[in-house]
Enzyme design. Structure first.
Site, PDB file in Angstrom:
ATOM      1  CG  ASP A  97      -2.014   1.007   1.172  1.00 40.96           C
ATOM      2  OD1 ASP A  97      -2.158   1.656   0.120  1.00 40.96           O
ATOM      3  OD2 ASP A  97      -2.738   1.155   2.171  1.00 40.96           O
ATOM      4  CG  ASP A 115      -3.323   3.791  -3.653  1.00 50.01           C
ATOM      5  OD1 ASP A 115      -4.176   3.002  -4.091  1.00 50.01           O
ATOM      6  OD2 ASP A 115      -3.541   4.577  -2.714  1.00 50.01           O
ATOM      7  CD  GLU A 116      -5.534  -0.927  -1.693  1.00 51.06           C
ATOM      8  OE1 GLU A 116      -5.234  -1.689  -0.752  1.00 51.06           O
ATOM      9  OE2 GLU A 116      -6.549  -0.210  -1.691  1.00 51.06           O
TER      10      GLU A 116
END
Length: 357
Positions: free
Chosen positions: A10, A104-105
């Site tokens: 993350d 983003d993860e």
């Protein structure tokens, strides 16, 4: 059977961190990634801004009220996608079993990894070090035997940290885990849990599977498993895309005819999104939200994929004729595509659609 080794990566305040990398003069300041406006929402907030209670999805006007000195930066999603692709290149040095959740993860299954490293924690440290050296950004990581526990673990030592949760420690960890930390437990569900005297995942273990289903519906079955750290979902590198969409919040409430002027731009953005994902769609949905937040949708499904942007826009206009012109006006308009298929399946029968309201 050997337990899986799952890493959840993350990125830390991703959009804001990218902007701070591009504009180092803003470091140390409360930075908010958002368009300013009465109906804009915060896309991301730097850690300095979070000290004032700012967070993503918060109305921009609220963020400005809580932190008048905040620096607002307009989002640059093409840049964020570019950086995300760079980060995924780092992931692929270790495994091809990568399941992206957003820019983003992502989940990574490193049970068998390309560098034959024994410990998933070592792989996570290498990935985080490479992300820092090659992008100038920091990431947090959670390491566990399944996706549920890995996702929780990645939030444990944020920012720029990692946390391993081996199987032998998961039961004790869950016994005191606040229910609000369980992905999918929202504000309303959490309030109901608190009214029942429940505060930790361990508290859920007092109930049978059927009792939790009676209390929380189908979600209760899932809660029964999660309270025990059970999650058998594999990492799926080619997760099926159920739908793609785009929408815009209008600057002020508008009558239907004025709101529909946004359709050409929305259709262009949605088609570009489908092009990037290399997919075509057989279903189109038009979404409108009234000033009182009532959501109206109209959908069309065709016998074959839409062939071009003009067909998408034509479908949107067809749907718009089936929308009421409410007296209060509309505050949001959006377009979505579903029944997706791979781009190489050529359309050949695009014709009359069937409506689903």
């Amino acid at each position: 059977m050997q337990p899986r080794k799952i890493i959840h990566i993350d990125m830390d305040a991703f959009y804001a961190s990218v902007e701070l990398r591009e504009r180092p003069e803003l470091r140390g300041l409360p930075v908010v990634v958002a368009w300013e406006g009465a109906r804009s929402v915060v896309c991301a907030a730097s850690y300095e801004a979070r000290k004032y209670g700012l967070h993503s999805a918060m109305p921009a006007v609220t963020a400005r009220r809580l932190c008048p000195q905040a620096v607002f930066v307009a989002p640059r999603f093409p840049l964020y996608r570019q950086v995300s692709q760079q980060i995924h290149g780092i992931f692929r040095r270790h495994t091809d079993l990568i399941e992206p959740l957003s820019l983003d993860e992502a989940y990574l299954d490193v049970t068998r990894n390309k560098q034959n490293l024994l410990y998933a924690g070592d792989i996570a440290r290498l990935i985080r070090a490479d992300i820092r050296s090659e992008t100038g950004l920091t990431a947090s990581a959670g390491i566990a035997a399944n996706k549920f526990l890995a996702k929780i673990a990645s939030d444990w030592n944020k920012p720029d940290g990692q946390f391993s949760l081996p199987p032998q420690k998961s039961e004790a960890f869950l016994a005191t885990l606040p229910l609000g930390k369980i992905p999918g437990v929202g504000k309303v569900t959490l309030q109901k849990m608190h009214r029942l005297g429940l505060s930790t995942a361990g508290d859920l273990r007092r109930f049978s599977r059927g009792e939790l289903a009676n209390l929380f519906g189908k979600w209760g079955y899932r809660l029964y498993d999660l309270a025990r750290g059970t999650d058998n979902r594999p990492v799926k590198p080619d997760r099926e895309r159920l739908q793609i969409s785009t929408e815009t919040t209008l600057a002020r409430d508008l009558p239907l005819s004025a709101a529909l002027l946004c359709l050409p731009q929305l259709a262009e953005e949605l088609w570009a999104q489908a092009e990037r994902k290399k997919c075509r769609a057989r279903s189109v949905t038009l979404k409108l939200k009234t000033a009182s937040f009532r959501i109206l949708t109209r959908s069309l499904t065709y016998s074959a994929a839409l062939p071009d942007p003009a067909a998408l826009l034509a479908a949107a206009h067809t749907l718009s004729a089936r929308m009421p012109d409410v007296p209060e006006g509309y505050r949001l308009i959006g377009l979505g595509l579903s029944h997706l298929e791979q781009e190489n399946r050529q359309p050949d029968l695009w014709d009359n659609g069937t409506e689903a309201v």
